[in-house]
Design a protein around this motif. Structure first.
Motif, mmCIF file in Angstrom:
data_model
loop_
_atom_site.group_PDB
_atom_site.id
_atom_site.type_symbol
_atom_site.label_atom_id
_atom_site.label_comp_id
_atom_site.label_asym_id
_atom_site.label_seq_id
_atom_site.Cartn_x
_atom_site.Cartn_y
_atom_site.Cartn_z
ATOM 1 N N VAL A 373 0.865 -1.189 0.000
ATOM 2 C CA VAL A 373 0.000 0.000 0.000
ATOM 3 C C VAL A 373 0.895 1.231 0.000
ATOM 4 C CG1 VAL A 373 -1.797 1.288 1.207
ATOM 5 C CG2 VAL A 373 -1.798 -1.213 1.267
ATOM 6 N N HIS A 374 0.716 2.106 -0.988
ATOM 7 C CA HIS A 374 1.533 3.310 -1.089
ATOM 8 C C HIS A 374 0.755 4.520 -0.597
ATOM 9 C CE1 HIS A 374 4.595 6.049 -2.581
ATOM 10 N NE2 HIS A 374 3.628 6.769 -3.133
ATOM 11 N N TYR A 375 1.422 5.359 0.169
ATOM 12 C CA TYR A 375 0.833 6.601 0.661
ATOM 13 C C TYR A 375 1.647 7.766 0.099
ATOM 14 C CZ TYR A 375 -1.670 3.680 4.027
ATOM 15 O OH TYR A 375 -2.482 2.732 4.609
ATOM 16 N N ASP A 376 0.986 8.623 -0.671
ATOM 17 C CA ASP A 376 1.662 9.777 -1.262
ATOM 18 C C ASP A 376 2.120 10.750 -0.182
ATOM 19 O OD1 ASP A 376 1.386 8.898 -3.873
ATOM 20 O OD2 ASP A 376 -0.597 9.822 -4.094
ATOM 21 N N GLN A 377 2.974 11.674 -0.580
ATOM 22 C CA GLN A 377 3.523 12.647 0.362
ATOM 23 C C GLN A 377 2.404 13.446 1.018
ATOM 24 O OE1 GLN A 377 6.718 15.005 -1.202
ATOM 25 N NE2 GLN A 377 6.711 16.443 0.507
ATOM 26 N N GLN A 378 2.469 13.532 2.344
ATOM 27 C CA GLN A 378 1.466 14.232 3.139
ATOM 28 C C GLN A 378 2.039 14.491 4.525
ATOM 29 O OE1 GLN A 378 -1.846 11.346 4.308
ATOM 30 N NE2 GLN A 378 -0.734 10.140 2.766
ATOM 31 N N SER A 379 1.318 15.240 5.328
ATOM 32 C CA SER A 379 1.803 15.524 6.671
ATOM 33 C C SER A 379 1.900 14.228 7.469
ATOM 34 C CB SER A 379 0.868 16.500 7.386
ATOM 35 O OG SER A 379 -0.340 15.864 7.751
ATOM 36 N N LYS A 380 2.844 14.180 8.372
ATOM 37 C CA LYS A 380 3.008 12.987 9.196
ATOM 38 C C LYS A 380 1.784 12.752 10.075
ATOM 39 C CE LYS A 380 8.045 12.818 9.112
ATOM 40 N NZ LYS A 380 9.339 12.933 9.826
ATOM 41 N N THR A 381 1.088 13.814 10.434
ATOM 42 C CA THR A 381 -0.123 13.666 11.228
ATOM 43 C C THR A 381 -1.196 12.916 10.449
ATOM 44 O OG1 THR A 381 0.333 15.703 12.452
ATOM 45 C CG2 THR A 381 -1.933 14.906 12.465
ATOM 46 N N ARG A 382 -1.435 13.333 9.218
ATOM 47 C CA ARG A 382 -2.444 12.662 8.389
ATOM 48 C C ARG A 382 -2.002 11.247 8.027
ATOM 49 N NH1 ARG A 382 -6.489 15.874 6.750
ATOM 50 N NH2 ARG A 382 -6.219 18.140 6.882
ATOM 51 N N LEU A 383 -0.725 11.088 7.732
ATOM 52 C CA LEU A 383 -0.214 9.762 7.386
ATOM 53 C C LEU A 383 -0.366 8.813 8.567
ATOM 54 C CD1 LEU A 383 1.259 7.793 5.541
ATOM 55 C CD2 LEU A 383 3.423 8.787 6.320
ATOM 56 N N ALA A 384 -0.070 9.309 9.768
ATOM 57 C CA ALA A 384 -0.179 8.464 10.959
ATOM 58 C C ALA A 384 -1.600 7.956 11.136
ATOM 59 C CB ALA A 384 0.269 9.247 12.190
ATOM 60 N N ALA A 385 -2.580 8.821 10.917
ATOM 61 C CA ALA A 385 -3.980 8.405 11.044
ATOM 62 C C ALA A 385 -4.317 7.309 10.037
ATOM 63 C CB ALA A 385 -4.899 9.609 10.869
ATOM 64 N N ALA A 386 -3.815 7.452 8.808
ATOM 65 C CA ALA A 386 -4.072 6.450 7.776
ATOM 66 C C ALA A 386 -3.395 5.124 8.114
ATOM 67 C CB ALA A 386 -3.581 6.965 6.424
ATOM 68 N N ILE A 388 -2.559 4.006 11.150
ATOM 69 C CA ILE A 388 -3.246 3.386 12.288
ATOM 70 C C ILE A 388 -4.535 2.721 11.825
ATOM 71 C CG2 ILE A 388 -4.524 3.893 14.406
ATOM 72 C CD1 ILE A 388 -1.522 3.742 14.829
ATOM 73 N N GLU A 389 -5.221 3.350 10.881
ATOM 74 C CA GLU A 389 -6.443 2.745 10.333
ATOM 75 C C GLU A 389 -6.130 1.426 9.639
ATOM 76 O OE1 GLU A 389 -10.113 3.827 7.250
ATOM 77 O OE2 GLU A 389 -8.609 5.341 7.756
ATOM 78 N N GLN A 390 -5.039 1.394 8.869
ATOM 79 C CA GLN A 390 -4.666 0.164 8.176
ATOM 80 C C GLN A 390 -4.303 -0.945 9.166
ATOM 81 O OE1 GLN A 390 -1.452 0.493 5.320
ATOM 82 N NE2 GLN A 390 -1.257 -1.720 5.093
ATOM 83 N N PHE A 391 -3.509 -0.618 10.180
ATOM 84 C CA PHE A 391 -3.082 -1.619 11.142
ATOM 85 C C PHE A 391 -4.242 -2.076 12.024
ATOM 86 C CE2 PHE A 391 1.117 0.880 10.849
ATOM 87 C CZ PHE A 391 1.458 0.225 9.671
#
Length: 396
Positions: A373-386, A388-391
């Motif tokens: 699963v690839h996550y494009d460049q974004q703030s670490k805050t938003r990435l962290a939420a995504a 945690i949702e995946q895990f």
């Protein structure tokens, strides 16, 4: 998430009171039913008329004045509120709340409330870091109050430092999160963050550029998802989240010990820390003096924390990070197998815009029996939420 929520906004007496007016407006725009209570000092900065116009409701500032004779206002508002927000919270107001002092409308109302209370401190950096204020904030957190960490920047007093009230948009986003579903309720999450330090002598050491921002963001996201979170961190300068257990360590061995202490009861474990791979074979008790000619330091491997956790894993979901500068997929896949992890989050630390110390990141998550699963460049805050949702989905 804020639609039809009853929110009591308590405004303390500081220059940041002007932001409280914007906050009241944005909460109303988000669909919340907003009531405002003010201290007498707050009215030296912003008038009651402003908040009354923004909320279209009376503003409360005196415990002895009842707008409806059939009700006791501070009890009625406490009973009706789904959430109480104190913004800005001055040092004086924080001290009163921490010690249960009820001598005005705001403090008596909060003392009678059973709903969640959010406190957003705003003050001079030296006032914020004074031991008395620190103790009072710790007491509030122990009582279950949610503290929003103040921002860093230019303060009204002329100082530059920590103490700014977050922008209204940020506050609304944080408050909205409190009403979101809690998929990690009754779950335990263990996260590591930041660098480790391997000492050569009392003043010299080996370390790396990790800021801990990614691990801290993951801890915040897990907390907001309802988890009981423990954050084990190396030396970091970032503000640590409230509402979680933090353990400060220095060396890799100390981090391993702290991680293993709580490992068995965890549901999700995320090794986001950048642990040193090597340490000096000899650690000197005294500073080593400069010598003529080259200095050679013999190094040995440190204990592999992720591999150790993988070997001891029972029913935990184990996540590791792969900070690479080349061949991301190859190294991540190899690490996934070698460390017996469930997921590896790979990121390119050679890029200044997403590497160590950056506020943004771009990653690809590789998992056992899961497509990448690839996550494009974004703030670490938003990435962290995504993330945690995946895990969290893997825990089901």
């Amino acid at each position: 998430m804020l639609t039809n929520r009853n929110i009591l906004l308590c405004v303390g007496g500081g220059i940041a009171s002007y932001k409280a007016a914007a906050l009241a407006s944005k909460l109303v725009q988000a669909g919340a039913n907003v009531q405002v209570a003010m201290t007498k000092n707050a009215q030296q900065f912003v008038g009651k008329t402003t908040f009354a116009a923004l909320t279209r409701k009376p503003v409360y500032d005196d415990v002895f004045i009842e707008h409806d004779a059939s009700k006791i206002a501070h009890i009625d508002l406490a009973d009706e509120a789904d959430l109480i927000v104190v913004a800005p919270a001055t040092a004086n107001l924080i001290a009163k709340l921490a010690h249960g002092i009820a001598d005005d409308f705001i403090t008596t109302t909060i003392l009678a409330a059973t709903c969640p209370v959010v406190v957003a401190p705003a003050m001079n950096v030296n006032m914020l870091e004074h031991p008395a204020t620190v103790r009072n904030m710790e007491r509030l957190m122990a009582d279950g109050v949610h503290l929003i960490a103040p921002g860093v920047g230019n303060l009204a007093c002329g100082w530059i430092g920590k103490g700014r009230l977050p922008e209204p948009e940020e506050l609304v986003e944080t408050l909205s999160g409190l009403f979101q579903p809690k998929p990690l309720a009754n779950r335990h999450v263990l996260i590591s963050a930041g660098p480790t330090v391997e000492r050569i002598d009392p003043v010299r050491y080996l370390t790396n550029d990790s800021s801990g921002k990614m691990g801290i963001a993951l801890a915040e996201a897990a907390r907001d998802a309802g988890a009981t979170v423990t954050l084990v961190h190396g030396p970091v300068r970032e503000a640590l989240p409230t509402g979680i257990t933090t353990k400060a360590v220095e060396s890799g061995d100390e981090m391993l010990e702290a991680m293993l202490a709580d490992y068995d009861k965890q549901d999700l474990v995320i090794m986001a820390a950048a642990v040193a791979d090597y340490r000096p074979t000899v650690r000197y008790d005294r500073k080593q003096k400069k010598i003529d000619g080259p200095l050679r330091i013999e190094l040995e491997e440190t204990t592999d924390i992720l591999r150790t956790l993988g070997e001891r894993k029972t029913n935990q979901i184990l996540v590791g990070f792969a900070a690479e500068t080349e061949n991301l997929e190859k190294h991540a896949q190899q690490k996934l197998i070698r460390k017996q992890a469930d997921f590896i989050v790979a990121n390119d630390v050679s890029r200044a815009d997403i590497g160590f110390s950056s506020d943004e990141n771009q990653v690809t998550v590789y998992g056992n029996n899961h497509p990448a699963v690839h996550y494009d460049q974004q703030s670490k805050t938003r990435l962290a939420a995504a993330l945690i949702e995946q895990f969290t989905e893997a825990l089901q």
